[in-house]
Design a protein around this motif. Structure first.
Motif, PDB file in Angstrom:
ATOM      1  N   GLY A 255      34.053  48.639  41.835  1.00 16.35           N
ATOM      2  CA  GLY A 255      34.316  48.086  40.918  1.00 16.35           C
ATOM      3  C   GLY A 255      34.924  46.236  41.039  1.00 16.35           C
ATOM      4  N   LEU A 256      34.017  45.333  40.722  1.00 16.06           N
ATOM      5  CA  LEU A 256      35.499  44.076  40.427  1.00 16.06           C
ATOM      6  C   LEU A 256      36.300  44.179  39.252  1.00 16.06           C
ATOM      7  CD1 LEU A 256      32.861  41.181  41.019  1.00 16.06           C
ATOM      8  CD2 LEU A 256      34.440  42.011  42.676  1.00 16.06           C
ATOM      9  N   ALA A 257      37.087  43.517  39.666  1.00 20.64           N
ATOM     10  CA  ALA A 257      38.019  43.732  38.130  1.00 20.64           C
ATOM     11  C   ALA A 257      38.856  42.784  37.588  1.00 20.64           C
ATOM     12  CB  ALA A 257      39.731  45.233  38.116  1.00 20.64           C
ATOM     13  N   GLU A 258      39.342  41.415  36.181  1.00 18.13           N
ATOM     14  CA  GLU A 258      39.383  41.048  36.183  1.00 18.13           C
ATOM     15  C   GLU A 258      40.325  40.453  36.543  1.00 18.13           C
ATOM     16  OE1 GLU A 258      39.580  39.987  31.877  1.00 18.13           O
ATOM     17  OE2 GLU A 258      36.981  40.295  31.504  1.00 18.13           O
ATOM     18  N   GLY A 259      41.785  41.276  36.947  1.00 18.80           N
ATOM     19  CA  GLY A 259      42.988  41.109  37.837  1.00 18.80           C
ATOM     20  C   GLY A 259      42.489  40.709  39.274  1.00 18.80           C
ATOM     21  N   THR A 260      43.852  41.457  39.452  1.00 17.92           N
ATOM     22  CA  THR A 260      44.230  41.338  41.087  1.00 17.92           C
ATOM     23  C   THR A 260      44.464  42.826  41.251  1.00 17.92           C
ATOM     24  OG1 THR A 260      46.432  40.448  40.902  1.00 17.92           O
ATOM     25  CG2 THR A 260      44.628  38.759  41.749  1.00 17.92           C
ATOM     26  N   GLU A 261      45.205  43.125  40.708  1.00 18.12           N
ATOM     27  CA  GLU A 261      46.199  45.034  40.623  1.00 18.12           C
ATOM     28  C   GLU A 261      44.801  45.621  41.356  1.00 18.12           C
ATOM     29  OE1 GLU A 261      49.065  45.595  37.924  1.00 18.12           O
ATOM     30  OE2 GLU A 261      49.940  43.449  38.748  1.00 18.12           O
ATOM     31  N   SER A 262      43.664  45.463  40.455  1.00 15.94           N
ATOM     32  CA  SER A 262      42.505  46.598  40.437  1.00 15.94           C
ATOM     33  C   SER A 262      41.432  46.047  41.262  1.00 15.94           C
ATOM     34  CB  SER A 262      42.767  47.373  39.100  1.00 15.94           C
ATOM     35  OG  SER A 262      42.380  46.888  38.595  1.00 15.94           O
ATOM     36  N   GLY A 263      40.354  46.792  41.118  1.00 15.37           N
ATOM     37  CA  GLY A 263      39.170  46.175  41.577  1.00 15.37           C
ATOM     38  C   GLY A 263      38.862  45.586  42.885  1.00 15.37           C
ATOM     39  N   MET A 264      37.692  45.166  42.756  1.00 13.25           N
ATOM     40  CA  MET A 264      37.145  44.955  44.762  1.00 13.25           C
ATOM     41  C   MET A 264      38.147  43.219  45.010  1.00 13.25           C
ATOM     42  SD  MET A 264      35.201  46.147  47.143  1.00 13.25           S
ATOM     43  CE  MET A 264      34.324  45.648  48.516  1.00 13.25           C
ATOM     44  N   HIS A 265      38.435  43.821  46.307  1.00  9.87           N
ATOM     45  CA  HIS A 265      38.947  42.056  46.385  1.00  9.87           C
ATOM     46  C   HIS A 265      38.281  41.660  47.359  1.00  9.87           C
ATOM     47  CE1 HIS A 265      41.374  39.790  48.523  1.00  9.87           C
ATOM     48  NE2 HIS A 265      42.688  40.390  47.860  1.00  9.87           N
ATOM     49  N   ILE A 266      38.369  40.118  46.749  1.00  8.92           N
ATOM     50  CA  ILE A 266      36.861  38.952  47.240  1.00  8.92           C
ATOM     51  C   ILE A 266      37.013  39.154  48.630  1.00  8.92           C
ATOM     52  CG2 ILE A 266      36.940  36.821  46.919  1.00  8.92           C
ATOM     53  CD1 ILE A 266      37.654  36.902  44.164  1.00  8.92           C
ATOM     54  N   ASP A 267      38.103  39.455  49.272  1.00  4.64           N
ATOM     55  CA  ASP A 267      38.421  39.112  50.808  1.00  4.64           C
ATOM     56  C   ASP A 267      37.576  40.392  51.617  1.00  4.64           C
ATOM     57  OD1 ASP A 267      39.354  36.708  50.710  1.00  4.64           O
ATOM     58  OD2 ASP A 267      41.202  37.814  51.592  1.00  4.64           O
ATOM     59  N   ASP A 268      37.538  41.857  51.150  1.00  3.86           N
ATOM     60  CA  ASP A 268      36.777  42.526  51.440  1.00  3.86           C
ATOM     61  C   ASP A 268      35.174  42.790  50.826  1.00  3.86           C
ATOM     62  OD1 ASP A 268      38.606  44.034  52.182  1.00  3.86           O
ATOM     63  OD2 ASP A 268      38.931  44.968  50.672  1.00  3.86           O
ATOM     64  N   VAL A 269      34.903  41.984  49.880  1.00 10.61           N
ATOM     65  CA  VAL A 269      33.200  41.390  50.043  1.00 10.61           C
ATOM     66  C   VAL A 269      32.951  41.356  51.076  1.00 10.61           C
ATOM     67  CG1 VAL A 269      31.903  40.556  48.059  1.00 10.61           C
ATOM     68  CG2 VAL A 269      34.030  42.092  47.217  1.00 10.61           C
ATOM     69  N   ILE A 270      33.632  40.198  51.285  1.00 11.56           N
ATOM     70  CA  ILE A 270      33.399  38.650  52.048  1.00 11.56           C
ATOM     71  C   ILE A 270      33.115  39.397  53.613  1.00 11.56           C
ATOM     72  CG2 ILE A 270      33.508  36.633  53.143  1.00 11.56           C
ATOM     73  CD1 ILE A 270      32.243  36.674  49.726  1.00 11.56           C
ATOM     74  N   ASN A 271      33.986  40.522  53.753  1.00  9.69           N
ATOM     75  CA  ASN A 271      33.802  41.414  54.699  1.00  9.69           C
ATOM     76  C   ASN A 271      32.873  42.040  54.855  1.00  9.69           C
ATOM     77  OD1 ASN A 271      35.557  40.320  56.654  1.00  9.69           O
ATOM     78  ND2 ASN A 271      37.748  41.031  55.014  1.00  9.69           N
ATOM     79  N   ILE A 272      32.131  42.758  54.442  1.00 10.70           N
ATOM     80  CA  ILE A 272      31.184  43.228  53.937  1.00 10.70           C
ATOM     81  C   ILE A 272      29.809  42.406  53.688  1.00 10.70           C
ATOM     82  CG2 ILE A 272      29.927  44.837  52.951  1.00 10.70           C
ATOM     83  CD1 ILE A 272      31.851  46.280  51.028  1.00 10.70           C
ATOM     84  N   VAL A 273      30.111  41.522  53.763  1.00 13.53           N
ATOM     85  CA  VAL A 273      28.813  40.610  53.705  1.00 13.53           C
ATOM     86  C   VAL A 273      28.405  40.430  55.152  1.00 13.53           C
ATOM     87  CG1 VAL A 273      27.508  38.310  53.139  1.00 13.53           C
ATOM     88  CG2 VAL A 273      28.585  39.789  51.350  1.00 13.53           C
ATOM     89  N   LYS A 274      29.724  40.220  55.870  1.00 14.28           N
ATOM     90  CA  LYS A 274      28.879  40.256  57.341  1.00 14.28           C
ATOM     91  C   LYS A 274      29.222  40.418  58.088  1.00 14.28           C
ATOM     92  CE  LYS A 274      32.463  35.641  56.587  1.00 14.28           C
ATOM     93  NZ  LYS A 274      33.791  34.669  57.247  1.00 14.28           N
ATOM     94  N   GLY A 275      29.673  42.349  57.886  1.00 14.58           N
ATOM     95  CA  GLY A 275      29.164  43.704  58.583  1.00 14.58           C
ATOM     96  C   GLY A 275      30.716  43.702  58.890  1.00 14.58           C
ATOM     97  N   HIS A 276      31.878  43.019  58.458  1.00 13.90           N
ATOM     98  CA  HIS A 276      33.214  44.138  59.631  1.00 13.90           C
ATOM     99  C   HIS A 276      33.180  45.228  59.185  1.00 13.90           C
ATOM    100  CE1 HIS A 276      33.301  40.780  61.521  1.00 13.90           C
ATOM    101  NE2 HIS A 276      33.325  39.505  60.701  1.00 13.90           N
ATOM    102  N   VAL A 277      32.911  45.433  57.498  1.00 14.85           N
ATOM    103  CA  VAL A 277      33.049  47.042  56.770  1.00 14.85           C
ATOM    104  C   VAL A 277      32.651  48.000  56.895  1.00 14.85           C
ATOM    105  CG1 VAL A 277      34.771  48.120  54.687  1.00 14.85           C
ATOM    106  CG2 VAL A 277      34.543  45.339  55.700  1.00 14.85           C
ATOM    107  N   PRO A 278      32.957  48.860  58.354  1.00 10.82           N
ATOM    108  CA  PRO A 278      32.314  50.842  58.662  1.00 10.82           C
ATOM    109  C   PRO A 278      31.685  51.129  57.516  1.00 10.82           C
ATOM    110  CG  PRO A 278      34.824  50.936  58.651  1.00 10.82           C
ATOM    111  CD  PRO A 278      34.668  49.687  58.500  1.00 10.82           C
TER     112      PRO A 278
END
Length: 428
Positions: A255-278
């Motif tokens: 899940g996404l979290a409001e801060g930067t210390e927890s939750g999904m990193h935005i760059d990881d979301v984009i990497n999933i979208v682009k197909g880089h994440v196994p």
């Protein structure tokens, strides 16, 4: 003070809908709580517009009256829309046109001429023949009757639904099963679910699987992030108990979290979208996946990329998105838009967000509250209204329900169509 509970059963409400049509009943006055008092009745019910008065002689003998006019303490009302009813035999007694339908007085409660007078003396009602209503000798409220309960509801007429849905559609599953993606570019469309923790991403995956299996399932661990700290990227093909499986793969993330210390990193979301994440990749909230990370897919195929992104948002929260969460999702959206990938919003927990919907899911698109929630998220995320879908997940239920299925399948079919649009656009 705890909420006051209506005594009307679901069956009684259904019977009343035959007389009233599709309306919302808002409880204004309950004699057992507020007192069997004409004064209290007038304080709570005068000037409220159309009302329904319900008297309970016991659990079986239920009767009352409807008027489209205001109650007050003076002035008799002619109301050709008024009627009396008796639920034990599903009987409706029309008012005679041009006669006094409601007699207002500070000394008693709801008075439908002299045919039916509530709170005439505490719990007692009185009834005597008059020229106002077309009664017969078989009514259950003749003469004087002592009531167990008296309730008065404001009758709120529902406007036209803000979206049309065929609640009796039995072909949605077949339409999804038989759907052929554009030129068979991929065997299955890949859909990524993104949203705040607790919004219902995993529950939606389970709910889709439940619809096609016809039993409530729990393949995706619900609440796993909060309980176990799970940070894995998971993908789910939907298995069908009978017939072909739908051409979709649903992808679940942190899940996404409001801060930067927890939750999904935005760059990881984009990497999933682009197909880089196994598949089964374990996320690190402090550091997104890199090109030299073990398992990183350097040259993903079209089949490994995401073809539609679905933002899953809890409609039951008073503030649908905090400013920080809105900003985070808007940042993700802007990067997805550059890739020309379609975006959809699922509004979950609509049954908790609106009591009217909680009573009957068919009221989803009649509910002004749900419409307002849809418009709010549409405005905040700059989405078009046809990309916002209210749904109820299987969370408490252990048996599948047709109306829940319809909301889920309607959203899923449209998501599939957006996947198809994306694949077609790759050719242009």
């Amino acid at each position: 003070m705890s909420a006051i509970t209506s005594r009307l059963t679901a069956e009684a409400r259904e019977e009343l809908s035959e007389f009233l049509g599709k309306v919302n009943l808002h409880l204004l006055y309950k004699a057992s709580v507020h007192g069997f008092s004409a004064e209290v009745f007038h304080a709570k019910c005068d000037g409220q517009g159309p009302t329904l008065t319900v008297g309970y002689r016991d659990s079986y003998h239920i009767f009352g009256g409807y008027t489209s006019e205001d109650f007050g303490t003076d002035e008799n009302k002619v109301d050709d829309k008024a009627f009396l009813f008796q639920l034990d035999y599903r009987r409706k007694f029309a008012v005679r046109p041009g006669t006094v339908a409601v007699h207002n007085s500070p000394y008693h409660g709801p008075s439908f001429g002299s045919s039916l007078v509530f709170l005439a003396s505490g719990r007692w009602i009185t009834s005597s023949p008059d020229q106002s209503y077309c009664l017969d000798d078989h009514v259950s409220f003749k003469n004087s009757v002592c009531l167990e309960e008296c309730e008065v509801y404001r009758v709120e007429e529902l406007k036209a639904p803000w979206r049309k849905v065929n609640w009796k559609n039995s072909n949605l599953i077949k339409s999804i099963q038989s759907y052929k993606l554009y030129r068979n570019t991929v065997a299955k469309g890949r859909v990524l679910l993104v949203g705040p923790t607790g919004g219902g991403k995993s529950s939606f995956i389970n709910s889709v699987n439940s619809v096609f299996r016809d039993v409530v399932t729990n393949r995706a661990l619900v609440g796993g992030e909060a309980i176990t700290g799970a940070k894995m990227y998971s993908t789910y093909s939907i298995r069908q108990r009978h017939g072909a499986s739908p051409p979709l793969i649903l992808c679940d993330t942190m899940g996404l979290a409001e801060g930067t210390e927890s939750g999904m990193h935005i760059d990881d979301v984009i990497n999933i979208v682009k197909g880089h994440v196994p598949k089964k990749y374990q996320f690190n909230t402090a550091s997104p996946i890199q090109a030299d990370t073990k398992g990183y897919i350097k040259s993903p195929t079209i089949a490994e990329r995401i073809h539609c992104v679905v933002f899953v948002i809890d409609a039951s929260k008073p503030t649908i998105l905090s400013p920080a969460m809105e900003q985070k999702i808007r940042t993700i959206q802007s990067q997805i838009a550059e890739l020309e990938i379609p975006q959809v919003v699922l509004l979950t927990k609509v049954d908790e967000a609106c009591p009217l919907v909680g009573k009957d899911l068919e009221n989803t698109y009649w509910s002004e509250h749900i419409e307002q929630k849809a418009r709010e998220v549409q405005r905040k995320l700059n989405m078009i209204s046809s990309c916002v879908f209210p749904v109820k997940n299987y969370w408490i239920d252990i048996v599948c329900d047709h109306l829940t299925d319809i909301l889920i399948l309607s959203a899923l079919l449209q998501i599939l169509r957006y996947v198809d649009d994306y694949l077609e656009n790759l050719d242009d």
